[in-house]
Design a protein around this motif. Structure first.
Motif, PDB file in Angstrom:
ATOM      1  N   UNK A  94       0.831  -1.198   0.000  1.00 27.02           N
ATOM      2  CA  UNK A  94       0.000   0.000   0.000  1.00 27.02           C
ATOM      3  C   UNK A  94       0.867   1.251   0.000  1.00 27.02           C
ATOM      4  N   UNK A  95       1.982   1.206   0.737  1.00 28.57           N
ATOM      5  CA  UNK A  95       2.919   2.338   0.763  1.00 28.57           C
ATOM      6  C   UNK A  95       3.553   2.559  -0.603  1.00 28.57           C
ATOM      7  N   UNK A  96       3.895   1.464  -1.277  1.00 26.65           N
ATOM      8  CA  UNK A  96       4.477   1.571  -2.620  1.00 26.65           C
ATOM      9  C   UNK A  96       3.471   2.199  -3.578  1.00 26.65           C
ATOM     10  N   UNK A  97       2.210   1.756  -3.501  1.00 26.69           N
ATOM     11  CA  UNK A  97       1.174   2.306  -4.381  1.00 26.69           C
ATOM     12  C   UNK A  97       0.926   3.784  -4.081  1.00 26.69           C
ATOM     13  N   UNK A  98       0.925   4.135  -2.802  1.00 24.58           N
ATOM     14  CA  UNK A  98       0.756   5.528  -2.387  1.00 24.58           C
ATOM     15  C   UNK A  98       1.889   6.385  -2.958  1.00 24.58           C
ATOM     16  N   UNK A  99       3.116   5.835  -2.943  1.00 20.44           N
ATOM     17  CA  UNK A  99       4.274   6.548  -3.475  1.00 20.44           C
ATOM     18  C   UNK A  99       4.152   6.742  -4.989  1.00 20.44           C
ATOM     19  N   UNK A 100       3.805   5.666  -5.714  1.00 19.28           N
ATOM     20  CA  UNK A 100       3.715   5.742  -7.174  1.00 19.28           C
ATOM     21  C   UNK A 100       2.629   6.715  -7.624  1.00 19.28           C
ATOM     22  N   UNK A 101       1.505   6.706  -6.942  1.00 17.23           N
ATOM     23  CA  UNK A 101       0.420   7.613  -7.337  1.00 17.23           C
ATOM     24  C   UNK A 101       0.726   9.058  -6.956  1.00 17.23           C
ATOM     25  N   UNK A 102       1.612   9.262  -5.991  1.00 17.12           N
ATOM     26  CA  UNK A 102       2.059  10.625  -5.683  1.00 17.12           C
ATOM     27  C   UNK A 102       3.031  11.112  -6.754  1.00 17.12           C
ATOM     28  N   UNK A 103       3.895  10.224  -7.222  1.00 18.84           N
ATOM     29  CA  UNK A 103       4.800  10.560  -8.330  1.00 18.84           C
ATOM     30  C   UNK A 103       3.980  10.934  -9.572  1.00 18.84           C
ATOM     31  N   UNK A 104       2.829  10.303  -9.741  1.00 22.42           N
ATOM     32  CA  UNK A 104       1.988  10.542 -10.926  1.00 22.42           C
ATOM     33  C   UNK A 104       1.493  11.979 -11.009  1.00 22.42           C
ATOM     34  N   UNK A 105       1.497  12.712  -9.892  1.00 20.00           N
ATOM     35  CA  UNK A 105       1.096  14.128  -9.929  1.00 20.00           C
ATOM     36  C   UNK A 105       2.018  14.954 -10.830  1.00 20.00           C
ATOM     37  N   UNK A 106       3.222  14.451 -11.053  1.00 16.23           N
ATOM     38  CA  UNK A 106       4.167  15.187 -11.896  1.00 16.23           C
ATOM     39  C   UNK A 106       3.711  15.207 -13.353  1.00 16.23           C
TER      40      UNK A 106
END
Length: 413
Positions: A94-106
């Motif tokens: 879940x932490x990995x997914x949270x990180x990847x979707x935060x990167x997606x804001x770029x």
């Protein structure tokens, strides 16, 4: 069932009386960062949607609110599957997914893409927060549930005050990409920590695995906490009037400078009083904490509706902190009191669904009232909801153990 009770017992015995053990502190810090990023992005996303993507006010509002939909989906699914997937796996991936979707804001070239990113990011946040809420209970001595949950709840309350403050400061001094980069760094640290953190999974019996595998309502929703969940919905609905309209209201009453300190007072009051409220919960029972929380929130919202000066605005923030802030954690402690073992994940998920729904639906419905009412009238209506909670709680809630019985037990000891 014997295996389950043995596993839970072993985890409780790791720290029989010590509350501030490594597991408790570590999970509280992880939870703080997860919520910090959530609140940090929540206060800037509407501005970014309008300024950079040329979204309308309605589209910008949807970009903020769609996050809650993702969170609700995560709470429903992960509340049900937490124990079968394993607490360790849900936290880490879940932490990995949270990180990847935060990167997606770029990469958000359009408002449509932003909707998708916000929805998925909300799912990631909901997944991690559902896991942390359940995992931390294994590190709290059972005799100190109220105190432990109140200390743990400080991580959420402080994040709710510090996150918006950091977000607004960074928005004024830097740009959107710097803010996202800052958020990515924070979540990367928590993701690494989640893989280093020693999480133990609960061993489920065949009966419990069968229940989790089914798609019945009981596998998603814990009936034992439905009442306190409905109360949480009403309290969240009332508090949403503050989150949604305080900045606009402060402009109308010409108290913008003081309004920036509103949540600072809110956080300071909670920090000072939460340890005491936890001890009261454990010693005398939930009623001695819950009733005052309803009354304080009602007073705070009513005072806010009559505010004409800086001191009145900040005083209302103190009462609202005592009210909503105290209820939020102690409502969670009631869930722990009602349920044990494999039920905890679903129970806490059910409870936070109520809170999230109140916070999500409130701004829309109260915003519709804004067409025919003043902000002052809206806050007076919101102040009635905690009063309704007092009445419903008095009529329908039954504590597991009454104060006279508690005194009797103490006397026997």
């Amino acid at each position: 069932m014997g295996e389950l009770e043995k596993e839970v017992g072993e985890k409780r015995l790791e720290t029989p009386d010590k509350l501030f053990n490594k597991g408790f502190i570590g999970m509280t810090v992880i939870n703080f960062v997860v919520y910090l990023v959530y609140y940090l992005l929540m206060v800037i996303i509407a501005v970014i949607a309008q300024d950079q993507l040329h979204a309308t006010l309605g589209q910008a509002g949807l970009a903020s609110g769609i996050y809650i939909i993702g969170t609700l989906f995560a709470r429903l699914l992960m509340g049900k599957k937490l124990e079968s997937y394993g607490r360790k796996a849900v936290l880490r991936y879940g932490s990995v997914f949270y990180l990847l979707t935060t990167v997606a804001y770029l990469y958000v070239p359009s408002i449509g893409i932003l909707y998708v990113v916000r929805l998925l990011n909300g799912f990631g946040y909901g997944t991690v927060s559902t896991a942390t809420n359940a995992i931390v209970t294994a590190y709290i001595p059972k005799s100190r549930n109220g105190e432990g949950i109140n200390y743990y709840g400080l991580s959420t309350s402080l994040a709710a005050a510090i996150g918006p403050f950091i977000g607004m400061v960074l928005l004024n001094l830097t740009n959107f990409y710097f803010i996202i980069g800052f958020s990515i760094v924070l979540i990367t640290i928590t993701t690494i920590a989640s893989f280093l953190f020693p999480v133990k999974n609960i061993v489920l019996s065949a009966e419990h695995r069968k229940l989790i595998a089914s798609w019945s309502l009981e596998s998603f929703i814990e009936k034992k906490v439905l009442f306190i969940t409905f109360i949480a919905f009403l309290m969240g609905f009332a508090y949403s009037s503050v989150l949604a309209f305080l900045s606009s209201y402060a402009q109308i009453i010409h108290l913008v400078p003081a309004s920036s300190f509103f949540f600072v007072v809110y956080a300071l009051v909670i920090t000072a009083t939460r340890p005491l409220s936890g001890r009261i919960f454990d010693t005398y029972g939930e009623n001695y904490v819950i009733y005052p929380s309803y009354i304080c929130l009602a007073i705070g919202l009513l005072l806010l509706s009559f505010t004409t000066s800086n001191w009145m605005l900040l005083l209302s923030g103190a009462f609202i902190g005592l009210g909503y802030g105290t209820f939020m954690s102690n409502g969670q402690a009631i869930c722990l009191k009602k349920c044990e073992g494999h039920q905890i994940g679903v129970a806490l998920s059910t409870y936070f669904i109520g809170l999230d729904l109140g916070l999500g639906i409130g701004p829309y419905l109260l915003g519709e009232l804004r067409r025919v009412m003043t902000f002052q009238e809206i806050y007076r209506i919101a102040s009635l909801l905690p009063v309704v909670c007092v009445i419903l709680y008095a009529l329908f809630y039954q504590s597991k153990i009454s104060l006279p019985k508690l005194q009797e037990i103490k006397g026997e000891k």
